[in-house]
Write a protein that holds these residues in place. Structure first.
Motif, short mmCIF file in Angstrom:
data_model
loop_
_atom_site.label_atom_id
_atom_site.label_comp_id
_atom_site.label_asym_id
_atom_site.label_seq_id
_atom_site.Cartn_x
_atom_site.Cartn_y
_atom_site.Cartn_z
N LYS A 90 -25.61 1.74 -7.22
CA LYS A 90 -24.95 3.02 -7.04
C LYS A 90 -23.77 2.98 -6.24
CE LYS A 90 -27.42 6.94 -7.60
NZ LYS A 90 -28.47 7.85 -6.92
N ASN A 91 -23.92 2.43 -4.87
CA ASN A 91 -22.73 2.42 -4.03
C ASN A 91 -21.70 1.62 -4.19
OD1 ASN A 91 -24.09 0.32 -3.34
ND2 ASN A 91 -24.27 0.47 -1.05
N THR A 102 -16.71 6.58 -16.89
CA THR A 102 -16.39 6.62 -15.41
C THR A 102 -15.35 5.93 -14.64
OG1 THR A 102 -18.85 6.96 -15.44
CG2 THR A 102 -17.80 7.05 -13.07
N GLU A 139 -19.50 3.87 -6.58
CA GLU A 139 -18.74 4.65 -5.53
C GLU A 139 -17.59 4.02 -4.87
OE1 GLU A 139 -19.15 7.99 -5.94
OE2 GLU A 139 -20.59 7.26 -7.24
N LYS A 140 -17.98 2.68 -4.52
CA LYS A 140 -16.74 2.00 -3.67
C LYS A 140 -15.61 1.75 -4.69
CE LYS A 140 -19.69 -0.03 -0.08
NZ LYS A 140 -19.19 0.78 0.97
N LYS A 173 -14.66 3.11 -7.35
CA LYS A 173 -13.99 4.39 -7.69
C LYS A 173 -13.14 4.53 -6.40
CE LYS A 173 -17.67 7.21 -9.83
NZ LYS A 173 -18.15 8.40 -9.48
N LYS A 174 -13.39 4.36 -5.36
CA LYS A 174 -12.50 4.61 -4.20
C LYS A 174 -11.24 3.68 -4.29
CE LYS A 174 -15.58 6.53 -0.95
NZ LYS A 174 -16.50 6.14 0.07
#
Ligand code: MG
Length: 266
Positions: free
Chosen positions: A41-42, A76, A45-46, A48-49
């Motif tokens: 999951k992270n 996504t 998220e990373k 995306k950043k």
């Protein structure tokens, strides 16, 4: 900056490679109704950043169809470019870049014909009962699926590999699959094409197999996941390591480390 990364066993992992204690795992691919691949999951998220500051390009040996199955990419993460078919195709917003496809076609036409390579491969082994199937992918390269890896005659295999290299075809053994790929179909030439088009200066890349080596050795910063074929080849000095760093963690934990390093660089 470009962040160019292999997918399988670098950012995404099948169930087999995930341990029970690995948590916060998200399904990213379904195939024939089954849950097939996962990401942390992270890491998503990373990613995306990172995408906000750098051009993220997935660089994979998957065919166009196999790439499109990874729904997290199309739903996504939505990368503008995706290098698929081991560099044989570049997708721009999901559509094949036909200019690149023509360049590849001309380059492949100049080297040993794929029908000849297929015949040579099958004739290289006295016993072929270990081969489950040999499939031509996107009309460009072969993937050979094994029934039993232990039955491969190493001497016959190495002799085919040497022949292939002389004839400008690369051979890569990844888990229970063998890839036989014409050398013009490589991840670096495709990445360089996008780099020039986008006028980007630096590249950070990540991967885990021999087929990722061209993008790792040619990039400005490179990270190799510490499992699989490439790590072994760097350690036994079959390939020079140069500036390529290895992750401390193995398996899906390597993906987290890769993204942490990339975050610091972009
Ligand atoms: Mg891989």
């Amino acid at each position: 900056m470009i962040f160019a990364s292999d997918l399988d066993r670098t950012l995404i992992y099948t169930k087999k490679l995930i341990k029970e204690e690995d948590n916060d795992i998200v399904l990213v691919e379904r195939y024939l109704g089954k849950e097939l691949s996962f990401m942390k999951k992270n890491v998503i998220e990373k990613l995306k950043k990172v995408r906000e500051k750098a051009l993220f390009i997935p660089v994979t040996t998957r065919t166009i169809e196999q790439y499109n199955r990874i729904f997290i990419m199309n739903d996504t993460i939505k990368p503008t470019y995706a290098i698929v078919s081991n560099g044989g195709n570049i997708l721009v917003n999901g559509k094949v870049d036909s200019e690149w496809r023509n360049i590849i076609k001309k380059a492949v036409d100049r080297i040993t014909n794929r029908k000849f390579v297929e015949k040579k491969f099958l004739n290289s082994f006295k016993d072929t009962s270990w081969i489950d199937k040999m499939v031509l992918r996107d009309g460009l390269f072969f993937s050979v699926h094994f029934k039993d890896k232990e039955l491969i005659d190493k001497e016959e295999f190495n002799s085919f590999k040497s022949w292939a290299e002389v004839n400008k075809w690369n051979v890569s053994l990844q888990g229970r699959k063998l890839y036989i790929v014409p050398s013009p179909v490589n991840k670096w030439d495709a990445l360089l094409y996008v780099k020039k088009k986008e006028k980007k200066m630096k590249i950070v890349s990540a991967g885990d197999s021999f087929l990722d080596y061209p993008i790792l050795i040619n990039a400005d910063y490179s990270i190799c996941a510490s499992h699989g074929e490439l790590k072994k080849m760097l350690e036994d000095k079959t390939l020079k390591q140069d500036h390529i760093s290895l992750t401390e963690g193995r398996g899906i934990n390597a993906s987290e480390e890769i993204l942490e390093s990339v975050e610091k660089l972009v």
